[in-house]
Design a protein around this motif. Structure first.
Motif, PDB file in Angstrom:
ATOM      1  N   ASN A   1      -4.168   6.938   1.094  1.00 53.54           N
ATOM      2  CA  ASN A   1      -4.006   5.921   0.467  1.00 53.54           C
ATOM      3  C   ASN A   1      -3.877   6.353  -1.024  1.00 53.54           C
ATOM      4  O   ASN A   1      -4.782   7.098  -1.541  1.00 53.54           O
ATOM      5  CB  ASN A   1      -4.940   4.926   0.624  1.00 53.54           C
TER       6      ASN A   1
ATOM      7  N   GLN B   1       1.052   5.256   0.306  1.00 53.70           N
ATOM      8  CA  GLN B   1       0.419   6.415   0.988  1.00 53.70           C
ATOM      9  C   GLN B   1       1.060   7.571   0.352  1.00 53.70           C
ATOM     10  O   GLN B   1       2.369   7.572   0.211  1.00 53.70           O
ATOM     11  CB  GLN B   1       0.189   6.369   2.144  1.00 53.70           C
TER      12      GLN B   1
ATOM     13  N   GLU C   1      -2.409   0.615  -4.702  1.00 50.24           N
ATOM     14  CA  GLU C   1      -1.866  -0.696  -4.208  1.00 50.24           C
ATOM     15  C   GLU C   1      -1.179  -1.478  -5.324  1.00 50.24           C
ATOM     16  O   GLU C   1      -1.726  -1.471  -6.578  1.00 50.24           O
ATOM     17  CB  GLU C   1      -2.796  -1.621  -3.756  1.00 50.24           C
TER      18      GLU C   1
ATOM     19  N   LEU D   1       0.926  -1.236  -0.071  1.00 53.38           N
ATOM     20  CA  LEU D   1       0.141   0.167  -0.057  1.00 53.38           C
ATOM     21  C   LEU D   1       0.867   1.191  -0.009  1.00 53.38           C
ATOM     22  O   LEU D   1       1.759   1.355   0.820  1.00 53.38           O
ATOM     23  CB  LEU D   1      -0.824   0.116   1.205  1.00 53.38           C
TER      24      LEU D   1
END
Length: 1303
Positions: free
Chosen positions: A682, A669, A685, A667
């Motif tokens: 976020n 960010q 992914e 993930l």
């Protein structure tokens, strides 16, 4: 029978009738019909006569290459096939006489062989004619010209000498070619000369120097001209330029080299490309800019060329006319030049004439709508001949751009030509009129089976042909006629649309095509199938090497569809390996290896739809005991940014330790240090197998990135942030969302939107351009730019009209994308009109139906919320007008939407009502409609107001009673029923007595003094008997006139005055006051003749010093005082207070004694025969006395079950507490049945079916009631009907009564 199966996914048959001409025709003439298009189906075309139609022709301006043959196209269709001929320069061109000219077979196309000939001989204007038995069509005038590339004229060019810094123009002046050549400048080694802001090439090919520099010194400035058709290039003699540096020119303000002067003009034709050019000189080199005076440049069609020295606008329209200003700027000043642009227009179509197919005696119209500047002249031709020179036809009328053909006849088919021309060009259009009589044909194949999935769109086609145009009718299962209403839509072309198909829509459908020559039908079938759904999806698997993995994929599908299950690995086919076993609903992989890891997808396909699901297989190494410990992964490290661009960057990292659980994903960010520091968002992914990610970035953001790893246990801690990466500002990429337009007051429009965040702004200076214009009105957009706001108020707009609204974001770096249009409405105002045509139909004594005509939409002046129906009881039909309650409250029902009828429940029988209606929108209510009166028929009366026992004697007693408070009609008499009751389950026989309406007393003789009697008294109208009032009493032995103690649950009735029939119209406001008491409550009834509304019942304990207690009883003639103490006496009075003054009216005080709970038995201790018996048998007397003593101490009550069965009313009429009646009680001992009578087993009384619940009508807020039970509020949602309500409206509605009840 053959069936064709059609699977419908999406789409629509777009073949439609040509009806635009018919719309105008209906306006001009009566009895005209719409035009009919000839279908393209060859089976239909075969045998149909058809005038010629030009299908292919060469362009109007045809420039040919002299090295190739000339090909002039002319193709046409018709039945029979047309013949072709040509004219050249207005004269007949005999093709057969020229051996170099060939006309293609079955075609009008000419092929001219110009080899060895002078091509100029075939230049000219050509026109093609196509002719058959039904008319003549003509082509455009085709101008044929030979391409030319003339040589450059010889000239002697002098060398040019200039000082540094001055401006310079090198002229090209190429020879005129056909078409014009393409110009470019090169040197003597064929290298293009570099062009920039200082040195540029003009549209005419000349080379301009805004200021000369020493590097411009050269002797090979050569202008080249390339002629496109011949692909030849010619060059001008080289030009030599010498730049002197001994006396350079100083800096100077800009000045224009072209065009000259302060202003100029430019004419351009509509649809062409406009090119405006401004080239300036000056030192330093000037920068150019453009603007349109009083308007904005059309950004979607504008481009700037040649370093902004040329402004180019594509597809010019009339709106592009005006003044354009080019501005040249350097640090010493500016220069301006104004170019006035005039837009003219060659003729262009608004609507060209269309082919007509008419049946005999029908009427049709041809319209030729064109525009242009100057306005074009329109001329009509028939079969290529000017219409004024054509044979006279009385059925034809020409009116400017319209030809009207009335009651055409067979044999009058022809081809009409419309020629529109002005000084800039011309248009020619052919339109044939074919007179045809054909019975209907259905072109859709018969017995087609259409299959669709539930909840999807279904289109059943019925393409037809016929003359006159057939009428299409649809039937389902050969019986049900289908109308164009929900869920069906019948399109103009005959297609039947079912927007959301359901299983009940399956079946056989028949379309019938009808005209005056016949009828044709076609059958199709619709099958609505269940969708395919994966019920159990495959799940993510982590398995050890050498074990088995099983993925389940259980599917539900329509049983009539054949499904196909397919498994994929990593979006490709499964390996050809026997270890992979595919079953009906699963995939098994045996002896798993590392190569088996990946993503597996199960796909279930049917002929109509599909569904899919996927899962990932992770293979891990087989581990011996002890068991593996799984933990969250360590955070990634060493974040690095590479491949940096304005809108993207590549992020790379090194994964941390996975701790025995493979990383499923990473993930990523980001933190925006400029707009939202400290907040991590976020971003994206990526798969756990990757260590890089290409990140899309937004402008004007200070990015910092971090990465988290996730395995089966959870997420790792975040990595250390990356270094900061800043993106440059740019124009916004998006516009505000959630744009709405809604008026808050009449004459305004509030435009609101959700503002962009700082992240979305893309740059500083964020503002919003708000645009609006009224829908369906030809007007330009109005606009306003606002900042730091999320709404804008437009004032001075019409009431409740739709507006098109756009909100566009912009900042210091430009405008955002074109905003989407949303529709909003301006503010509403109160409705203008009232409903007309109010009619009332009375169903029965308590229910009526009201109808009204809907108001026009424009008079609503807002969104129609519904109609509010106001109705009020004026008086009873047995009352006089003087008794009308002037302050009676209206009852209100609201019927939402555009309803035009509703039911009025809860009406009082035998009454006069007044009703009116108001229109309701969001702003409020409109004016009331004209008041309407209606009457309700008689109903059954309420219970008599009281029943008293007076003058009891040894074997007789007298009953007195009063008329019902609610007569509900004209009383016809009373019915008295009575029977003996005892302390056992047995009851005696019922005796019935009827009395006239004026009889209110009766003396009953020959009664048994030792027996307790129960009396049931009811009043009657022509509709039947009403509710009972009951009484229990017995004749008394001896001479004492006193009454026996009352039964604990029996009402004790007292009368303050003798019965009166009617209160006078003047005098005291109060008449008779009656009181009845029972355990813990008292019923007070009175006659009232005043108009005061503030009425109270006041009471206090007798001989006490307490204040009077007060209970409001507005609008009622009775009231129940509850919670009274048994064995206590109370003083009671009724008070009326005038709200307009100090006047106070009271009745005399009545004393009401609430009884204690005495025994119901006749005291056997006072009976002589019992005393004698006790003396005879002493021991037995003692035992009996003990038993009796014990029984008396228990209250002397009978067994509950036995008393419920023995003492029930013969006609159970439960009490309505809301209407104040007290004729009977819900106590079980008051419900003694008559002998032989039956009651429901559950002890309740079913309401008659005509008793309508209030919740079945209207809608709105919570219902409210007056204390007399009248409904004064809007009805609300459904509630259960009270099973203990009365049955005053139990009579069934009569159709005869209903018809007679229209007001």
């Amino acid at each position: 029978m053959d069936f064709t199966v059609v699977h419908l996914i999406v789409g629509e048959n777009t073949m439609r009738s040509s009806g635009s001409g018919a719309v105008l025709l209906m306006i001009l003439l009566s009895h005209m019909t719409s035009a009919l298009e000839v279908p393209l189906d060859p089976k239909v075309l075969e045998g149909l006569p058809q005038p010629p139609t030009i299908t292919l022709q060469s362009p109007k301006d045809y420039i040919f290459d002299p090295r190739e043959n000339i090909v002039i196209h002319c193709e046409a269709k018709g039945k029979p096939h047309p013949n072709f001929s040509w004219t050249r320069n207005g004269s007949h061109f005999d093709v057969e006489q020229d051996s170099k000219v060939l006309m293609k077979p079955s075609s009008g196309t000419l092929v001219i062989d110009i080899s060895g000939e002078k091509a100029e001989a075939y230049e000219g204007t050509y026109q093609c004619t196509a002719h058959n038995d039904h008319g003549t069509a003509i082509s455009n005038n085709i101008v044929i010209r030979q391409s030319r590339s003339p040589l450059w004229s010889k000239e002697r060019l002098e060398a040019i000498t200039v000082q540094t810094g001055v401006s310079l123009v090198l002229q090209c002046r190429p020879p005129a070619g056909l078409p014009p050549p393409v110009i470019f400048w090169m040197d003597n080694i064929f290298q293009r000369l570099p062009l920039d802001n200082r040195v540029s090439q003009a549209l005419n090919g000349d080379l301009y120097f805004s200021n000369v520099l020493p590097e411009d010194n050269r002797n090979d400035y050569i202008c080249y001209a390339r002629f496109p058709y011949t692909q030849t290039i010619q060059q001008k003699q080289p030009i030599s330029v010498t730049v002197l540096e001994n006396n350079p020119t100083g800096e100077r303000r800009p000045g224009f080299m072209t065009p000259l002067g302060a202003s100029s003009t430019k004419m351009v034709l509509r649809g062409e490309t406009l090119e405006l050019e401004c080239i300036a000189e000056g030192l330093p080199t000037p920068e150019m800019s453009w603007q349109k005076d009083g308007g904005e440049l059309p950004t979607s069609r504008v481009s700037f060329l040649n370093y902004k020295k040329t402004l180019k606008i594509l597809d010019v329209s009339e709106a592009d006319a005006g003044d354009y200003t080019c501005t040249a700027t350097n640090r010493l000043g500016t220069a301006h030049h104004n170019i006035k642009v005039n837009v003219k227009a060659a003729p262009f179509w608004i609507s060209a004439p269309r082919n007509l197919i008419l049946a005999p005696n029908e009427t049709g119209i041809l319209t030729c709508r064109v525009n242009g500047d100057p306005k074009p002249d329109i001329n009509w031709f028939v079969n290529g001949v000017p219409i004024e020179n054509a044979p006279e036809d009385h059925t034809r009328k020409v009116d400017a751009d319209t030809v009207i053909l009335s009651r055409v006849q067979s044999g009058s088919s022809a081809v009409y030509q419309c020629n529109a021309s002005n000084e800039f060009g011309y248009l020619i259009a052919n339109a044939f009129v074919s007179v045809l009589a054909e019975p209907p044909r259905v072109l859709t194949p018969p017995n087609q089976v259409y299959q669709v999935i539930t909840n999807s769109l279904a289109l059943l086609h019925c393409a037809t042909f016929g003359s006159p145009i057939p009428t299409i009718t649809w039937f389902k299962d050969s019986q049900i006629s289908i109308k164009s209403e929900d869920p069906y839509v019948i399109h103009e072309n005959g297609t039947l649309e079912i927007n959301v198909a359901q299983s009940q829509n399956s079946g056989k459908y028949t379309c019938i095509a009808t005209n005056n020559l016949g009828v044709k039908e076609n059958h199709v079938f619709l099958e609505v199938k269940e969708p395919t759904r994966i019920l159990k999806q495959p799940e993510y698997k982590v398995v050890q090497r050498g074990t088995s993995a099983v993925f389940e994929c259980k599917v539900k599908h329509d049983p009539s569809l054949i499904p196909t299950m397919t498994w994929l690995k990593n979006s490709g086919e499964l390996p050809d390996d026997e270890r992979f076993e595919v079953d009906a609903d699963s995939l098994t992989i045996k002896d798993v290896t590392d190569e088996d890891a990946g993503t597996y997808t199960c796909i279930m396909n049917t002929t109509l739809d599909r569904d899919s699901a996927r899962a990932t297989l992770t293979v891990v190494e087989a581990t011996p005991t002890p068991a593996i410990v799984y933990e969250k992964p360590d955070p990634p490290t060493d974040l690095e940014l590479t491949d940096q661009t304005e809108r993207s960057v590549q992020l790379t990292w090194i994964p941390g330790d996975e701790h025995n659980s493979p990383t499923q994903k990473f993930l990523i960010q980001y933190e925006d240090l400029l707009h939202e520091p400290g907040i991590w968002v976020n971003m994206t992914e990526v798969a756990g197998t990757r260590t890089t990610a290409q990140l899309d970035l937004s402008p004007y953001v200070y990015y910092s990135f971090r990465v988290l790893a996730k395995n089966q246990v959870g997420y790792s801690q975040p990595s250390q942030p990356s270094r900061q990466y800043r993106t440059n500002p740019a124009a916004p990429d998006e516009n505000p969302s959630d744009v709405h337009g809604e008026g808050t007051e009449p004459g305004n429009l509030v435009i609101s939107w959700k503002s962009l965040t700082g992240f979305q702004s893309n740059g500083p200076g964020l503002e919003y351009k708000v645009l609006w214009r009224q829908s369906d009105v030809d007007q330009d957009w109005s606009s306003k730019t606002v900042a730091n706001s999320s709404h804008f108020v437009v004032s001075g707009v019409p009431v409740y009209v739709p507006y098109e609204i756009k909100v566009q974001a912009l900042n210091d770096y430009g405008n955002g994308p074109e905003a989407e249009v949303v529709v909003g409405y301006s503010g509403e105002d109160m409705p203008l009109s009232a409903a007309d045509g109010v009619l009332v139909m009375v169903h029965n004594s308590t229910v009526a139906q009201v109808h009204w005509e809907p108001v026009s939409s424009h008079s609503v002046r807002g969104k129609l919320k519904g109609y509010k129906v106001y109705y009020r009881r004026e008086r009873g039909l047995h009352e006089t007008e003087e008794e009308v309650d002037q302050e009676a409250q209206h009852q209100v029902l609201t019927f939402s939407g555009n309803q035009t009828e509703g039911r009025l429940p809860g009406l009082q029988p035998y009454s006069l009502y007044i009703i009116f209606i108001r229109v309701l929108n969001s702003k409020g209510e409109g004016p009331q409609s004209q008041e309407k009166q209606f009457e309700t028929p008689e109903g059954v009366p309420g219970p008599p107001s009281f029943l008293n026992v007076v003058n009891p004697s040894l074997d007789s007693l007298t009953l007195e009673w009063g008329p019902p408070v609610n007569k509900n009609g004209r009383l016809t008499g009373y019915t008295l029923k009575y029977q003996p009751v005892s302390n056992t389950t047995e009851v005696g026989p019922v005796k019935v007595m009827d009395f006239l309406v004026n009889e209110t007393t009766v003396t009953l003789d020959n009664l048994n003094s030792s027996v307790l009697y129960k009396f049931y008294l009811s009043a009657k109208t022509i509709k039947g008997a009403g509710a009972n009032v009951t009484k229990e009493a017995s004749a008394v032995m001896g001479t004492s006139p006193t009454e026996p103690p009352p039964h604990p649950t029996s009402p004790v009735t007292q009368s303050a005055h003798p019965p009166l029939h009617k209160a006078p119209s003047v005098g005291p406001v109060f008449g008779i006051v009656n009181t009845s008491v029972s355990e813990e409550c008292a019923l007070i009834t009175w006659e009232y003749f005043g108009h005061h509304k503030n009425i109270y019942v006041e009471y206090m304990v007798e001989n006490s010093k307490e204040d009077w207690k007060k209970e409001s009883v507005n609008g009622s003639h009775s009231h129940i005082l509850k919670g009274l103490k048994p064995g206590t006496s109370y003083r009671v009075r009724v008070v009326a207070r005038d709200p307009a003054g100090p006047t106070l009216h009271t009745t005399s005080e009545e004393v009401v004694t609430v009884p204690a709970v005495p025994s119901r038995h006749v005291d056997i201790a006072t009976q002589g025969w019992f005393i004698g018996l006790m003396c005879a048998i002493a021991l037995l007397i003692l035992v009996l006395l003990i038993v009796c003593f014990i029984k008396r101490n228990k209250g002397g009550k009978y067994p509950v079950k036995e008393k419920e069965e023995a003492h029930q009313d013969p006609e159970i009429q439960p009490m309505k507490e809301d209407d104040g009646t007290f004729g009977e009680y819900s106590d079980t001992e008051d419900h003694k049945p008559l002998k032989g009578s039956r009651t429901p087993s559950n002890g309740t009384v079913r309401r008659d079916e005509s008793d309508d619940s209030l919740v079945d009508y209207g809608e709105g807020g919570d219902g409210q009631f007056n204390e007399d039970g009248s409904f004064i509020g809007q009805y609300s949602g459904k509630k259960e009907k009270d099973t203990h309500e009365g049955n005053e409206s139990s009579e069934a509605p009569s159709p005869v009564n209903a018809m007679n009840s229209f007001v």
